[in-house]
Write a protein that holds these residues in place. Structure first.
Motif, PDB file in Angstrom:
ATOM      1  N   ARG A 183     -32.469  42.683 -27.939  1.00 38.32           N
ATOM      2  CA  ARG A 183     -32.144  41.305 -28.294  1.00 38.32           C
ATOM      3  C   ARG A 183     -31.383  40.632 -27.419  1.00 38.32           C
ATOM      4  O   ARG A 183     -30.455  41.428 -26.569  1.00 38.32           O
ATOM      5  N   CYS A 184     -31.284  39.506 -27.318  1.00 37.20           N
ATOM      6  CA  CYS A 184     -30.308  38.856 -26.426  1.00 37.20           C
ATOM      7  C   CYS A 184     -28.945  38.809 -26.786  1.00 37.20           C
ATOM      8  O   CYS A 184     -28.732  39.279 -27.849  1.00 37.20           O
ATOM      9  N   PRO A 185     -27.897  38.747 -25.768  1.00 38.10           N
ATOM     10  CA  PRO A 185     -26.717  38.913 -26.150  1.00 38.10           C
ATOM     11  C   PRO A 185     -26.014  37.946 -27.376  1.00 38.10           C
ATOM     12  O   PRO A 185     -25.001  38.174 -27.849  1.00 38.10           O
ATOM     13  N   ALA A 186     -26.617  36.684 -27.476  1.00 41.13           N
ATOM     14  CA  ALA A 186     -26.030  35.925 -28.437  1.00 41.13           C
ATOM     15  C   ALA A 186     -26.796  36.405 -29.804  1.00 41.13           C
ATOM     16  O   ALA A 186     -26.007  35.706 -30.798  1.00 41.13           O
TER      17      ALA A 186
ATOM     18  N   CYS B 234     -35.754  37.675 -31.318  1.00 39.48           N
ATOM     19  CA  CYS B 234     -35.551  36.494 -30.238  1.00 39.48           C
ATOM     20  C   CYS B 234     -36.717  35.891 -30.199  1.00 39.48           C
ATOM     21  O   CYS B 234     -38.130  36.364 -30.486  1.00 39.48           O
TER      22      CYS B 234
ATOM     23  N   HIS C 203     -34.168  35.479 -22.941  1.00 40.96           N
ATOM     24  CA  HIS C 203     -32.963  35.715 -23.412  1.00 40.96           C
ATOM     25  C   HIS C 203     -31.792  35.017 -22.677  1.00 40.96           C
ATOM     26  O   HIS C 203     -30.895  35.204 -23.159  1.00 40.96           O
ATOM     27  N   ASP C 204     -32.117  34.154 -21.841  1.00 39.01           N
ATOM     28  CA  ASP C 204     -31.191  33.447 -20.976  1.00 39.01           C
ATOM     29  C   ASP C 204     -31.611  31.994 -20.991  1.00 39.01           C
ATOM     30  O   ASP C 204     -31.334  31.128 -20.269  1.00 39.01           O
TER      31      ASP C 204
ATOM     32  N   THR D  29     -26.716  29.069 -22.675  1.00 31.26           N
ATOM     33  CA  THR D  29     -25.553  29.513 -22.736  1.00 31.26           C
ATOM     34  C   THR D  29     -24.648  28.819 -23.885  1.00 31.26           C
ATOM     35  O   THR D  29     -24.353  27.529 -23.890  1.00 31.26           O
TER      36      THR D  29
ATOM     37  N   VAL E 279     -21.708  33.153 -23.800  1.00 34.02           N
ATOM     38  CA  VAL E 279     -22.905  34.044 -24.103  1.00 34.02           C
ATOM     39  C   VAL E 279     -24.440  33.364 -23.930  1.00 34.02           C
ATOM     40  O   VAL E 279     -24.426  32.393 -24.492  1.00 34.02           O
TER      41      VAL E 279
ATOM     42  N   GLY F  40     -28.355  33.415 -24.399  1.00 33.02           N
ATOM     43  CA  GLY F  40     -29.068  33.818 -25.296  1.00 33.02           C
ATOM     44  C   GLY F  40     -30.447  32.993 -25.361  1.00 33.02           C
ATOM     45  O   GLY F  40     -30.639  31.973 -24.637  1.00 33.02           O
TER      46      GLY F  40
END
Length: 87
Positions: A11-14, A23, A27-28, A31, A40, A42
């Protein structure tokens, strides 16, 4: 305790650890800037969920206009920690 399986897609960092939702999209996609300055990246889905729960958080100004608008519109409809009530 983390109940995700090793075979689950990353999963994304967020994505908050207690939030079980997957998600949506890259994934980006955007921010999120936390009130204290941490950033972060996401997906749109998790960025909106983070934004809904953090007073003073915002979408980074370099996010695409489409992603930023989608995040703000989704966050407006969510309570903080939406996963706790099944949203």
């Amino acid at each position: 305790m983390d109940t995700r399986h090793d075979c689950a897609p990353p999963r994304c960092p967020a994505a908050p650890a207690p939030d079980p939702t997957p998600c949506e999209g890259p994934h980006d996609a955007a921010t999120i800037i936390y009130p204290h300055g941490r950033e972060v990246a996401g997906c749109v889905h998790h960025c909106a969920r983070v934004l809904a729960g953090l007073e003073g958080a915002r979408v980074h100004p370099f996010a695409s206009a489409g992603s930023a608008m989608e995040i703000y519109l989704r966050a407006r409809e969510l309570p903080p920690c939406a996963w706790e009530i099944g949203k």
